[in-house]
Write a protein that holds these residues in place. Structure first.
Motif, mmCIF file in Angstrom:
data_model
loop_
_atom_site.group_PDB
_atom_site.id
_atom_site.type_symbol
_atom_site.label_atom_id
_atom_site.label_comp_id
_atom_site.label_asym_id
_atom_site.label_seq_id
_atom_site.Cartn_x
_atom_site.Cartn_y
_atom_site.Cartn_z
ATOM 1 N N UNK A 228 0.804 -1.225 0.000
ATOM 2 C CA UNK A 228 0.000 0.000 0.000
ATOM 3 C C UNK A 228 0.839 1.279 0.000
ATOM 4 N N UNK A 229 2.039 1.230 0.604
ATOM 5 C CA UNK A 229 2.806 2.466 0.752
ATOM 6 C C UNK A 229 4.296 2.198 0.586
ATOM 7 N N UNK A 230 4.944 3.070 -0.213
ATOM 8 C CA UNK A 230 6.389 2.986 -0.418
ATOM 9 C C UNK A 230 6.982 4.379 -0.255
ATOM 10 N N UNK A 248 -1.339 -3.772 -7.657
ATOM 11 C CA UNK A 248 -2.589 -3.019 -7.832
ATOM 12 C C UNK A 248 -3.126 -2.414 -6.540
ATOM 13 N N UNK A 249 -2.629 -2.857 -5.380
ATOM 14 C CA UNK A 249 -3.130 -2.319 -4.106
ATOM 15 C C UNK A 249 -2.384 -1.058 -3.673
ATOM 16 N N UNK A 279 1.220 1.645 -14.148
ATOM 17 C CA UNK A 279 0.034 1.477 -14.997
ATOM 18 C C UNK A 279 -0.959 0.479 -14.387
ATOM 19 N N UNK A 280 -0.468 -0.369 -13.484
ATOM 20 C CA UNK A 280 -1.342 -1.340 -12.827
ATOM 21 C C UNK A 280 -1.733 -0.902 -11.417
ATOM 22 N N UNK A 281 -1.537 0.371 -11.122
ATOM 23 C CA UNK A 281 -1.821 0.905 -9.781
ATOM 24 C C UNK A 281 -2.894 1.990 -9.892
ATOM 25 N N UNK A 282 -4.151 1.626 -10.034
ATOM 26 C CA UNK A 282 -5.200 2.610 -10.333
ATOM 27 C C UNK A 282 -5.474 3.610 -9.219
#
Length: 300
Positions: A228-230, A248-249, A279-282
């Motif tokens: 969720x967080x970086x 994606x999360x 692109x996979x992280x909406x």
């Protein structure tokens, strides 16, 4: 009380021996020597407790692991290589080994040795080994400055890095099934190579604000299905291909640098969209220094 004397049952082609331990439990061990290796034919329905002797060198280990990979073994298989004379571990373990003890003289472990060893719960090292050590089943360099590999099936939800560790090796936490939290991440200055956290299933947050290197290696967080967080350090000036693909999360990426990092691109431009980061992280949002908002908005 010492272990009671071993006794041999009718010998089979796999050299199995039986013993009674101090608790009175009957257990079997498959002892393999250089001479008996040719007769060892594992199968995927049997969990083995394999012990090799000093006649096993690099070539014999490669042959043994290849046999286990090709034929398969049961999910509780234990592989004790401690007495082997081998100095290298270079053959990928792709079968169901749950525990491995590396050779006492091993000085070189391939960066991808455990990349597909998804059933590993522990990696052990003889105390006399001069290059590596193990604490609670986790593999480190002997000086404890580098975490080499955390077993992907080690069933702990929280892990705290030893205070001496500043480097994470190739795939250090790759494909981990259980970890939700890694404490002490801000002391990490170097990600040695790719896929450090790729494929983690439950890890939620990673703080890399202590990194001193300039590039985030390829595939660092690829397919991390709960991330969720970086947070990235101010030293990061470039981000490798597919670092966040299929994650994606992901909700937050915090950039510390006032200068937007560049993004690596594939050599073939027709693959540009496929390899594009985020692109996979909406649902991802970017957090940047207040005086750098315009620069990030204008970055392409």
């Amino acid at each position: 009380m010492n272990e009671l004397s071993k006794f041999r049952v009718t010998p089979d082609s796999n050299g199995k021996e039986w013993s009674i331990d101090t608790n009175g439990n009957l257990s079997s061990h498959t002892y393999i020597t250089k001479e008996t290796l040719a007769n060892f034919s594992p199968n995927n329905k049997t969990s083995y407790n394999i012990i090799v002797d000093s006649s096993f060198g690099n070539a014999e280990l490669e042959s043994l692991i290849s046999k286990m990979n090709n034929n398969g073994v049961g999910a509780e298989t234990v592989l004790d290589l401690s007495e082997s004379s081998a100095t290298n571990l270079t053959t990928w373990i792709t079968t169901k080994v749950s525990s491995i003890t590396i050779p006492k003289n091993c000085t070189n472990i391939s960066s991808q040795e455990f990349q597909s060893a998804d059933w590993l719960t522990e990696i052990n090292v003889p105390e006399t080994n001069t290059s590596y050590c193990s604490v609670d089943g986790v593999l480190y360099s002997k000086d404890m400055k580098k975490l080499v590999h955390y077993p992907p099936a080690k069933a702990d939800s929280t892990f705290t890095l030893p205070s001496t560790v500043t480097t994470l090796a190739y795939g250090a936490f790759e494909d981990n099934k259980y970890l939700e939290t890694i404490n002490g991440m801000t002391q990490i200055t170097t990600l040695e190579s790719m896929v450090t956290f790729s494929g983690t299933q439950k890890l939620k947050e990673i703080d890399l604000s202590g990194l001193t290197q300039f590039s985030l290696p390829y595939y660092t967080f690829r397919d991390s299905t709960s991330l969720e967080k970086v947070t990235l350090s101010s030293s990061i000036t470039s981000i490798g291909l597919q670092c966040f693909q299929w994650s994606s999360t992901l909700k937050e990426v915090h950039f510390k640098s006032a200068t937007p990092p560049s993004f690596a691109e594939p050599e073939k431009k027709e693959y540009l969209d496929y390899y594009k980061n985020f692109k996979d992280c909406p649902n991802v949002k970017f957090y940047v220094p207040s005086d750098a908002v315009a620069a990030y908005q204008n970055a392409t």
